[in-house]
Structure formats: structure tokens, C-alpha cells
Design an enzyme around this catalytic site. Sequence first.
Site, PDB file in Angstrom:
ATOM      1  N   LYS A 110       0.879  -0.780   0.129  1.00 50.94           N
ATOM      2  CA  LYS A 110      -0.068   0.000  -0.210  1.00 50.94           C
ATOM      3  C   LYS A 110       0.905   1.155  -0.299  1.00 50.94           C
ATOM      4  CE  LYS A 110      -4.509   0.524   0.412  1.00 50.94           C
ATOM      5  NZ  LYS A 110      -5.370   0.006  -0.121  1.00 50.94           N
TER       6      LYS A 110
HETATM    7  P1  NAD Z   1     -13.345   7.195  -2.859  1.00 48.73           P
HETATM    8  O1  NAD Z   1     -11.917   8.987  -2.493  1.00 48.73           O
HETATM    9  O2  NAD Z   1     -13.353   7.375  -4.262  1.00 48.73           O
HETATM   10  O3  NAD Z   1     -14.592   7.964  -1.680  1.00 48.73           O
HETATM   11  C1  NAD Z   1     -14.487   7.994  -0.560  1.00 48.73           C
HETATM   12  C2  NAD Z   1     -16.267   8.369  -0.103  1.00 48.73           C
HETATM   13  O4  NAD Z   1     -16.290   7.785   1.094  1.00 48.73           O
HETATM   14  C3  NAD Z   1     -16.105   9.532  -0.370  1.00 48.73           C
HETATM   15  O5  NAD Z   1     -16.965   9.915  -1.013  1.00 48.73           O
HETATM   16  C4  NAD Z   1     -15.852  10.804   0.548  1.00 48.73           C
HETATM   17  O6  NAD Z   1     -17.016  11.976   0.706  1.00 48.73           O
HETATM   18  C5  NAD Z   1     -16.529   9.904   2.126  1.00 48.73           C
HETATM   19  N1  NAD Z   1     -15.796  10.079   3.016  1.00 48.73           N
HETATM   20  C6  NAD Z   1     -14.416  10.145   3.582  1.00 48.73           C
HETATM   21  N2  NAD Z   1     -14.496  10.240   4.790  1.00 48.73           N
HETATM   22  C7  NAD Z   1     -15.699   9.891   5.062  1.00 48.73           C
HETATM   23  C8  NAD Z   1     -16.249  10.035   6.659  1.00 48.73           C
HETATM   24  N3  NAD Z   1     -15.083  10.761   7.546  1.00 48.73           N
HETATM   25  N4  NAD Z   1     -17.547   9.280   6.549  1.00 48.73           N
HETATM   26  C9  NAD Z   1     -18.576   9.306   5.534  1.00 48.73           C
HETATM   27  N5  NAD Z   1     -17.537   8.989   4.413  1.00 48.73           N
HETATM   28  C10 NAD Z   1     -16.387   9.689   4.462  1.00 48.73           C
HETATM   29  O7  NAD Z   1     -12.245   5.762  -2.402  1.00 48.73           O
HETATM   30  P2  NAD Z   1     -12.311   4.568  -2.733  1.00 48.73           P
HETATM   31  O8  NAD Z   1     -11.770   4.177  -3.774  1.00 48.73           O
HETATM   32  O9  NAD Z   1     -14.485   4.410  -3.394  1.00 48.73           O
HETATM   33  O10 NAD Z   1     -12.506   3.541  -1.239  1.00 48.73           O
HETATM   34  C11 NAD Z   1     -13.590   3.448  -0.315  1.00 48.73           C
HETATM   35  C12 NAD Z   1     -12.851   2.544   0.807  1.00 48.73           C
HETATM   36  O11 NAD Z   1     -12.791   1.333   0.181  1.00 48.73           O
HETATM   37  C13 NAD Z   1     -11.344   2.382   1.712  1.00 48.73           C
HETATM   38  O12 NAD Z   1     -11.477   2.382   2.727  1.00 48.73           O
HETATM   39  C14 NAD Z   1     -10.492   1.815   0.454  1.00 48.73           C
HETATM   40  O13 NAD Z   1      -9.504   1.379   0.795  1.00 48.73           O
HETATM   41  C15 NAD Z   1     -11.426   1.174  -0.081  1.00 48.73           C
HETATM   42  N6  NAD Z   1     -11.100   0.548  -1.501  1.00 48.73           N
HETATM   43  C16 NAD Z   1     -10.846   0.610  -2.406  1.00 48.73           C
HETATM   44  C17 NAD Z   1     -11.263  -0.164  -3.610  1.00 48.73           C
HETATM   45  C18 NAD Z   1     -10.448   0.717  -4.893  1.00 48.73           C
HETATM   46  O14 NAD Z   1     -10.993  -0.056  -6.044  1.00 48.73           O
HETATM   47  N7  NAD Z   1     -10.598   2.020  -5.279  1.00 48.73           N
HETATM   48  C19 NAD Z   1     -10.893  -1.708  -3.726  1.00 48.73           C
HETATM   49  C20 NAD Z   1     -10.710  -2.051  -2.318  1.00 48.73           C
HETATM   50  C21 NAD Z   1     -10.601  -1.500  -1.340  1.00 48.73           C
END
Ligand code: NAD
Length: 421
Positions: A110
Site C-alpha cells: 500500500k
Molecule cells: P473515494 O475517495 O473514491 O471515496 C471515498 C468516499 O468516502 C467519498 O464519498 C468521501 O466523501 C467519503 N468519506 C470520506 N471520509 C468520510 C467520513 N469520515 N465519513 C463518511 N464518508 C466519508 O475512495 P474509494 O476508492 O471509494 O475507497 C473507499 C474505501 O474502499 C476505502 O476504505 C478503500 O481502501 C476501499 N477500497 C477501495 C478500492 C478501490 O478499488 N477503489 C478497492 C478495495 C477497497
Amino acid sequence: MSSLHELDTPTFRLAVAQFDKAAELMDLDPNLRERLKYPQRSLVVSVPIRMDDNHVEVFTGYRVQHDSSRGPSKGGIRYHPEVNLGEVAALAMWMTWKCALADLPYGGAKGGVAVAPKQLSRAELQRLTRRYAAEIFPLIGPDKDVPAPDVGTDAQVMAWIMDTYSQQVGFAVPGVVTGKPLSIGGSLGREEATGRGVVCVTLEALRHLMIDVRASTVAIQGFGNVGSHTARIMCESGAKIVAVSDVEGGIYNARGLDIPALIAKNKGSGQPLADTKLGERLTNDELLQLDCTVLVPAALSEQITERNAAKLRCRVLAEGANGPTTMEADRIVQDKGIFVIPDILANSGGVIVSYFEWVQDAQRFFWKATDIQDRLNDLMTSAFQRTLRFATTRGTSMRMAALMTGIDKVAQAHLNRGLYP
Ligand code: NAD
């Protein structure tokens, strides 16, 4: 690596506590336990960039490789003000178990930069990304360590990393990152992959619990990459999405939100969901406590804690985010009889399609969207069924079953390879 006390953050403690519990249940070799608890390699870098007003600002960046016994390490890059070494190390460890559980030939890694990306101009974001990529250049490469998008990063950021790496070596290297635009070797279906995977295992869980998806209501915390695609595909599958939120709060409609309209309004505008007037306002805390069939945390870690776990009223908890549930909360959630699809299973669709992208880049041969969806569904359904069988026969939780399966595959790789020198 830097001193171990720098790892000692709540997210790292959560990842280690989960590992310790799984290691105990599976009676893991004590020599391996010590090795697998800490990262294989950690790099902390300074990222100085010239801001648009001409002054120089220095950001801190990280790249952590937890384990590479089964292949190149793989894991996203996060841009968020609270990124720190402990969080990145925890996320790298979860990537190791996730890749092993899905049977992908990868270890876990990561990266991240402590920065608020929305406060940078596009030019500043590009300079930050290129300098960060140059600083971690010695660690990454298609056969060594392959970054991907995570919170605060997207396909454009991956394109800049791919270009920076390619400029250094003198030729185009598409396989150095995944989650790229299609024009430079990205894969169809990668952007929606994590959400599609969350939906795939949620539908399996509903089938197992004999709940009709058409009678199901869903609440989703976070409306970024994972949350918005989960909402759209879950809606297409017949469920009613009653609440969604972002960092500013959320909106609710008992009759079901108009998800396509919300996505259209939210895309590019950065307008908070709560201001869209497409539902009643609610807070993130209220969303987590809604009476619904499926709750999907899809934002940050440690959102479901001792403080609010007893108030959860969902039937299924599908963890789109990494590490959204603390150890204490996990016990409470289990006692309430909530069916948990743990993060390393629920959100593995992203790394699975990243793997497909990397394979297509290596073969210089690209697949159809239907091939990608079918193969993703196959891998996720079989991982879900294997985990459920393990949990049932061993009388353990879905989380422990997933962790034990992943850890066991990594342990086998270490035992077969032996200790160098
Ligand atoms: P992103 O940046 O696209 O979206 C994050 C979202 O969470 C946004 O809508 C933001 O406003 C919201 N957010 C941030 N802080 C917050 C809070 N304190 N309370 C409520 N909402 C909040 O990120 P993403 O890629 O969608 O990732 C989201 C989660 O999924 C993370 O934990 C990430 O590690 C996990 N994840 C992502 C992927 C991927 O392919 N992008 C894969 C596996 C896991």
C-alpha cells in the site's frame, strides 16, 4: 525501515489484533507469526513540490510492502490528510491476505501521501504525483510492486505514475500500475470492479439467508468509487438504496433514492450529497444505525466501533471499505447475529480486476467487458462459498474464516520457500 513504534496507530493495531486472533485459532508457527506481523519493506519519502503561487511545500509519502512470497506486491495509493505509516502498513497487510484469499499470485502493499487532494490544483496534483512516483521508483515495477487507485486517487493519477515510471526507463510500461485509462492499457470494468464485487458477494449472502433482493433495502456510507458503483449495481439488481453519504453527511428516502440522478449530479461537481435535495438529510452516524437489510461501509476504517455497534439494525454488513469495523465492534456485531462479509472478501473485486488488467498488459491482448464480468463473478462467488464452508465447518466467523484461509496460503509459501539465506 523506520522504527516500529511509528507503526503503532489504531489501524495497525486493528490489523495486528485480527492477525493475532486468526494465528492463534490456526496455531500458526511462532517464527512465521513474528515475520508476518510486520512489513517486509517500508519506505518513507519527502515529496517537495512547487505550488502555483511559487512557494515550495513538502508532503510526506509512504510505500509499504507487507509480503512478496507469492508474487509481486500489489496495493492502492491513498491521498488523504491523515495517511500515516501505521495506516499504510495495516492496509498493506490486509492486501496480502486479500490476494491470497482470492488466489491471486500477489503479495500485499500500500502507499499514500498525507495530503488533501481537493485542496490542490490539477497542476499541483500532477507535480505531487510525479515526484512521489519518482521517489518510490526503486520499489515499484510490473514484476516487483504494482500500485492502483484508492481513496483520493483515480485513473488520471495512475496515468501520471505510469508516465513518470516509463520516462525513467525509456519505454512505455503499462503494467507498472493498474486502474489506468483504457488508452494506455487499462482494463474494461476496472473502475466499477470493487462495487461490482461487493454486489456479487452481497447477492450470495442474501441467497444464503433466503432473503429476496427485491425486498431488500441498502444503506451505503461513502459515495466515491466503491460506494457509487455499489449503489448503482445493487439498484440494477433490484434492491432499494435508501441512504447514501459522503464526508459531509448523507441523504435518505424510504421509497428508494434515484441513484442515476445522484451519480449524474455528484460527478465532477463535488457537490455534497446532502445539498442535492434528492432526499432527506441524515448524518453518517444516523446512516449506520438505519433499519435496513444491507449496510455497506464504503469510506474509511474504524467507522463501526464499540460506541455505535450495538445500534446497528442491518441483517448483512458488507464491508466495502478496508477495516471499517473495530475488534470490539466485531464481537458485538457477531453477537447480534448480523451476517458479516469481511473486507478482504467483500472488496476484493478491485484487486481481482487489477490482476486481469496486469495480465492483459503482459499479454498485450485485451478482453471483452463480458469476459471480465464473468471471470470476476466466478472468482468472487467461489471465494465467498469457500469462506462460508470454512466458517460453517470450523464453527468460526466469516472474518476469521477469510483471514485464516489467506494467512494459511501465505504461510505455505514461506514454508515451501524456506528462510533466506
Ligand atoms: P473515494 O475517495 O473514491 O471515496 C471515498 C468516499 O468516502 C467519498 O464519498 C468521501 O466523501 C467519503 N468519506 C470520506 N471520509 C468520510 C467520513 N469520515 N465519513 C463518511 N464518508 C466519508 O475512495 P474509494 O476508492 O471509494 O475507497 C473507499 C474505501 O474502499 C476505502 O476504505 C478503500 O481502501 C476501499 N477500497 C477501495 C478500492 C478501490 O478499488 N477503489 C478497492 C478495495 C477497497
